[in-house]
Structure formats: C-alpha cells, structure tokens
Design a protein around this motif. Structure first.
Motif, PDB file in Angstrom:
ATOM      1  N   LEU A 135      -2.513   7.449  -5.766  1.00 27.96           N
ATOM      2  CA  LEU A 135      -1.656   7.513  -4.595  1.00 27.96           C
ATOM      3  C   LEU A 135      -0.303   6.876  -4.878  1.00 27.96           C
ATOM      4  O   LEU A 135      -0.172   6.000  -5.743  1.00 27.96           O
ATOM      5  N   GLY A 136       0.700   7.309  -4.150  1.00 27.35           N
ATOM      6  CA  GLY A 136       1.989   6.635  -4.173  1.00 27.35           C
ATOM      7  C   GLY A 136       1.949   5.438  -3.232  1.00 27.35           C
ATOM      8  O   GLY A 136       0.955   5.206  -2.537  1.00 27.35           O
ATOM      9  N   ALA A 137       3.028   4.662  -3.210  1.00 24.17           N
ATOM     10  CA  ALA A 137       3.042   3.480  -2.349  1.00 24.17           C
ATOM     11  C   ALA A 137       4.462   3.124  -1.937  1.00 24.17           C
ATOM     12  O   ALA A 137       5.430   3.402  -2.659  1.00 24.17           O
ATOM     13  N   LEU A 138       4.556   2.512  -0.773  1.00 27.77           N
ATOM     14  CA  LEU A 138       5.796   1.878  -0.337  1.00 27.77           C
ATOM     15  C   LEU A 138       5.820   0.421  -0.798  1.00 27.77           C
ATOM     16  O   LEU A 138       6.848  -0.085  -1.229  1.00 27.77           O
ATOM     17  N   GLN A 139       4.651  -0.237  -0.696  1.00 30.07           N
ATOM     18  CA  GLN A 139       4.526  -1.635  -1.111  1.00 30.07           C
ATOM     19  C   GLN A 139       3.112  -1.901  -1.619  1.00 30.07           C
ATOM     20  O   GLN A 139       2.144  -1.317  -1.123  1.00 30.07           O
ATOM     21  N   VAL A 140       3.020  -2.810  -2.597  1.00 30.31           N
ATOM     22  CA  VAL A 140       1.742  -3.355  -3.076  1.00 30.31           C
ATOM     23  C   VAL A 140       1.949  -4.849  -3.221  1.00 30.31           C
ATOM     24  O   VAL A 140       3.044  -5.298  -3.594  1.00 30.31           O
ATOM     25  N   ASP A 141       0.908  -5.650  -2.949  1.00 36.36           N
ATOM     26  CA  ASP A 141       1.100  -7.086  -3.122  1.00 36.36           C
ATOM     27  C   ASP A 141       0.057  -7.681  -4.073  1.00 36.36           C
ATOM     28  O   ASP A 141      -0.787  -6.974  -4.615  1.00 36.36           O
ATOM     29  N   VAL A 142       0.149  -8.991  -4.260  1.00 32.34           N
ATOM     30  CA  VAL A 142      -0.661  -9.679  -5.275  1.00 32.34           C
ATOM     31  C   VAL A 142      -2.164  -9.605  -4.996  1.00 32.34           C
ATOM     32  O   VAL A 142      -2.970  -9.779  -5.909  1.00 32.34           O
ATOM     33  N   LYS A 143      -2.536  -9.348  -3.759  1.00 32.14           N
ATOM     34  CA  LYS A 143      -3.946  -9.283  -3.406  1.00 32.14           C
ATOM     35  C   LYS A 143      -4.493  -7.859  -3.459  1.00 32.14           C
ATOM     36  O   LYS A 143      -5.637  -7.621  -3.083  1.00 32.14           O
ATOM     37  N   GLY A 144      -3.665  -6.935  -3.935  1.00 36.56           N
ATOM     38  CA  GLY A 144      -4.107  -5.550  -3.985  1.00 36.56           C
ATOM     39  C   GLY A 144      -4.046  -4.861  -2.642  1.00 36.56           C
ATOM     40  O   GLY A 144      -4.644  -3.802  -2.446  1.00 36.56           O
ATOM     41  N   ASN A 145      -3.305  -5.448  -1.688  1.00 32.13           N
ATOM     42  CA  ASN A 145      -3.081  -4.789  -0.414  1.00 32.13           C
ATOM     43  C   ASN A 145      -2.091  -3.649  -0.613  1.00 32.13           C
ATOM     44  O   ASN A 145      -1.175  -3.743  -1.438  1.00 32.13           O
ATOM     45  N   LEU A 146      -2.263  -2.597   0.162  1.00 36.49           N
ATOM     46  CA  LEU A 146      -1.456  -1.388  -0.002  1.00 36.49           C
ATOM     47  C   LEU A 146      -0.843  -0.963   1.318  1.00 36.49           C
ATOM     48  O   LEU A 146      -1.527  -0.891   2.346  1.00 36.49           O
ATOM     49  N   ALA A 147       0.464  -0.663   1.272  1.00 32.81           N
ATOM     50  CA  ALA A 147       1.162  -0.062   2.409  1.00 32.81           C
ATOM     51  C   ALA A 147       1.807   1.222   1.905  1.00 32.81           C
ATOM     52  O   ALA A 147       2.679   1.174   1.034  1.00 32.81           O
ATOM     53  N   ASN A 148       1.339   2.358   2.421  1.00 31.86           N
ATOM     54  CA  ASN A 148       1.909   3.608   1.918  1.00 31.86           C
ATOM     55  C   ASN A 148       1.976   4.718   2.963  1.00 31.86           C
ATOM     56  O   ASN A 148       2.190   5.876   2.617  1.00 31.86           O
ATOM     57  N   TRP A 149       1.827   4.373   4.241  1.00 29.28           N
ATOM     58  CA  TRP A 149       1.739   5.483   5.186  1.00 29.28           C
ATOM     59  C   TRP A 149       2.834   5.522   6.247  1.00 29.28           C
ATOM     60  O   TRP A 149       3.091   6.566   6.820  1.00 29.28           O
ATOM     61  N   MET A 150       3.527   4.407   6.494  1.00 34.07           N
ATOM     62  CA  MET A 150       4.591   4.494   7.495  1.00 34.07           C
ATOM     63  C   MET A 150       5.608   3.385   7.340  1.00 34.07           C
ATOM     64  O   MET A 150       5.316   2.302   6.823  1.00 34.07           O
ATOM     65  N   VAL A 151       6.832   3.693   7.781  1.00 34.24           N
ATOM     66  CA  VAL A 151       7.890   2.705   7.963  1.00 34.24           C
ATOM     67  C   VAL A 151       8.176   2.665   9.458  1.00 34.24           C
ATOM     68  O   VAL A 151       8.534   3.692  10.036  1.00 34.24           O
ATOM     69  N   PRO A 152       7.991   1.522  10.105  1.00 32.64           N
ATOM     70  CA  PRO A 152       8.197   1.457  11.554  1.00 32.64           C
ATOM     71  C   PRO A 152       9.571   1.992  11.963  1.00 32.64           C
ATOM     72  O   PRO A 152      10.583   1.701  11.332  1.00 32.64           O
ATOM     73  N   GLY A 153       9.575   2.809  12.993  1.00 33.62           N
ATOM     74  CA  GLY A 153      10.823   3.373  13.501  1.00 33.62           C
ATOM     75  C   GLY A 153      11.191   4.704  12.905  1.00 33.62           C
ATOM     76  O   GLY A 153      12.118   5.369  13.381  1.00 33.62           O
ATOM     77  N   LYS A 154      10.496   5.116  11.847  1.00 35.92           N
ATOM     78  CA  LYS A 154      10.784   6.405  11.218  1.00 35.92           C
ATOM     79  C   LYS A 154       9.685   7.410  11.563  1.00 35.92           C
ATOM     80  O   LYS A 154       8.514   7.058  11.665  1.00 35.92           O
ATOM     81  N   MET A 155      10.093   8.658  11.732  1.00 40.46           N
ATOM     82  CA  MET A 155       9.128   9.690  12.082  1.00 40.46           C
ATOM     83  C   MET A 155       8.191   9.947  10.906  1.00 40.46           C
ATOM     84  O   MET A 155       8.620  10.030   9.762  1.00 40.46           O
ATOM     85  N   ILE A 156       6.905  10.053  11.204  1.00 44.42           N
ATOM     86  CA  ILE A 156       5.906  10.310  10.177  1.00 44.42           C
ATOM     87  C   ILE A 156       4.980  11.424  10.662  1.00 44.42           C
ATOM     88  O   ILE A 156       4.747  11.568  11.862  1.00 44.42           O
ATOM     89  N   PRO A 157       4.439  12.218   9.744  1.00 43.73           N
ATOM     90  CA  PRO A 157       3.534  13.297  10.148  1.00 43.73           C
ATOM     91  C   PRO A 157       2.129  12.809  10.497  1.00 43.73           C
ATOM     92  O   PRO A 157       1.352  13.519  11.112  1.00 43.73           O
TER      93      PRO A 157
END
Length: 223
Positions: free
Chosen positions: A102-124
C-alpha cells in the motif's frame, strides 16, 4: 514499462518481496508498478478487493467489465475468478492474503499507518485498506520518502487519521528499507550513494541501523 525515477526504484525493491504463489493485493498507484519488475520465474496471484482473484495484464481488446480497484483496465489469467465484495473481503478478513502493498501519507515509529484521508479534502472513501492492514499476513508500505514539499512522511507519531495501529511490517522508499521492530524502526537497506545522515535528515522518526546493513545499487533505466 520501466520507470527510472524514485517510483521505479521503490517498485523494483517491492517486487523482490513477492514470492512464487503468494496471494498479493496491490494498492492503487505506485504499488501496482511492482508488477513491471517481477522476476519471470515468479508467479503471484493478484487479488483485487472489487471482486477478482487472478488479475493479469490487459490482453487484446480492453474490457470495461474488467477493472482493478483503482478503476484501471485489467485482464484475468486462466483459472482466475470473479465474485462479489462479500467474498472478496472474506478472503482478506480470513487471512488468505499473503502480502498487501500500500501507499501511505504517513507512517510512524510504532508501525501506525495513515493513508486514507486528509481532513478537509474530498475523498472517495476509505476503500479496503482498513481490512487489508489487519487481514494480510504482511503489510508493506511503498512510498516516496518525503512529501512533495520536502516535509517528512516518516514521523514520531502520525498526525492524520489512522488506517491501522501497529500494522506496518516493512517500509520501502527510494532511499532506504526499514522494518518495524518492537522498539521502533530499523534500517536494513540503504540506496547506494546515500549516507545514513542524509536519510535521517529527511525523516522525523529515529531509527536503529542493522549491523548487516545492505547497500542497494542505484536503479538505472534500460536504454
């Protein structure tokens, strides 16, 4: 198709993680490029959450009824199957997917993943990522090391809404390859011509360095 930029470097390294007979789900965008670099002796079984297993390249006339989860035209190999979303996600939730990339917007040291939305922007919509990151046996994140403005994507803590907590196993960028350990990120590979300080300066998260750090050659396109 051969890609000589950062995306090509990432896709080539992703392809090395895909093994014969793996059932693989590739996220839209960069992850799908890995197919261009698969060894000819490696045959993976592609799953798409919109209801396919056994996706393949387009052969002959494009069929609008055969598209992957990103809406791109696809083919289907001999023995492939089509089914409804309930069956598709039963495969994911039942642990039958060996690898998801998968692609990602952000990943952190604990292996947490953010890849589905940016608040305020339209998403499908969130798609199938939330199911994939907890259902697949291995989660590989394939992304460019920094945002377009140069800001880091690899953080101490994700600031965007999470797709999953502690779900990332491996992170592949054009600069380095990391695995997620209990105590944080470990750099296992670095691209030739890049030093460790250069990588660290382009990410917020700290990392340890594998004592057997591997140097990957710079990718050169075919002329």
């Amino acid at each position: 198709m051969i890609h000589s930029d950062a995306k090509g470097t990432i896709a080539r390294r992703v392809a090395q993680e895909l093994k014969n007979d793996d059932v693989v789900n590739l996220g839209i965008g960069l992850p799908t490029l890995a197919l261009d670099y698969l060894d000819e002796n490696v045959n993976v079984i592609l799953h798409s959450e919109n209801g396919f297993i056994g996706l393949g390249p387009v052969q002959g006339i494009e069929n609008s009824n055969l598209v992957n989860a990103g809406g791109q035209f696809a083919g289907i190999v001999s023995g492939g199957s089509t089914f409804d979303s309930a069956m598709s996600f039963a495969l994911v939730r039942g642990g039958h997917i060996h690898v998801t990339v998968l692609g990602a917007l952000q990943v952190d040291v604990k292996g947490n993943l953010a890849n589905w939305m940016v608040p305020g922007k339209m998403i499908p919509g969130m798609g199938g990522a939330m199911d994939l990151v907890v259902g697949a046996k291995k989660v590989i994140i394939a992304m460019e090391h920094c945002c377009k403005d140069g800001s880091p994507k690899i953080l101490n803590h994700c600031t965007l809404p999470l797709t999953g907590k502690g779900v990332v196993n491996m992170l592949i960028t054009e600069l380095a390859v990391f695995t997620v350990q209990q105590d944080g990120l470990m750099m296992d590979e670095i691209t030739e011509g890049i030093n460790i300080e250069y990588v660290q300066a382009r990410m917020e998260a700290p990392f340890s360095v594998n004592p057997n750090l591997k140097v990957n050659p710079v990718f050169l396109s075919h002329q």
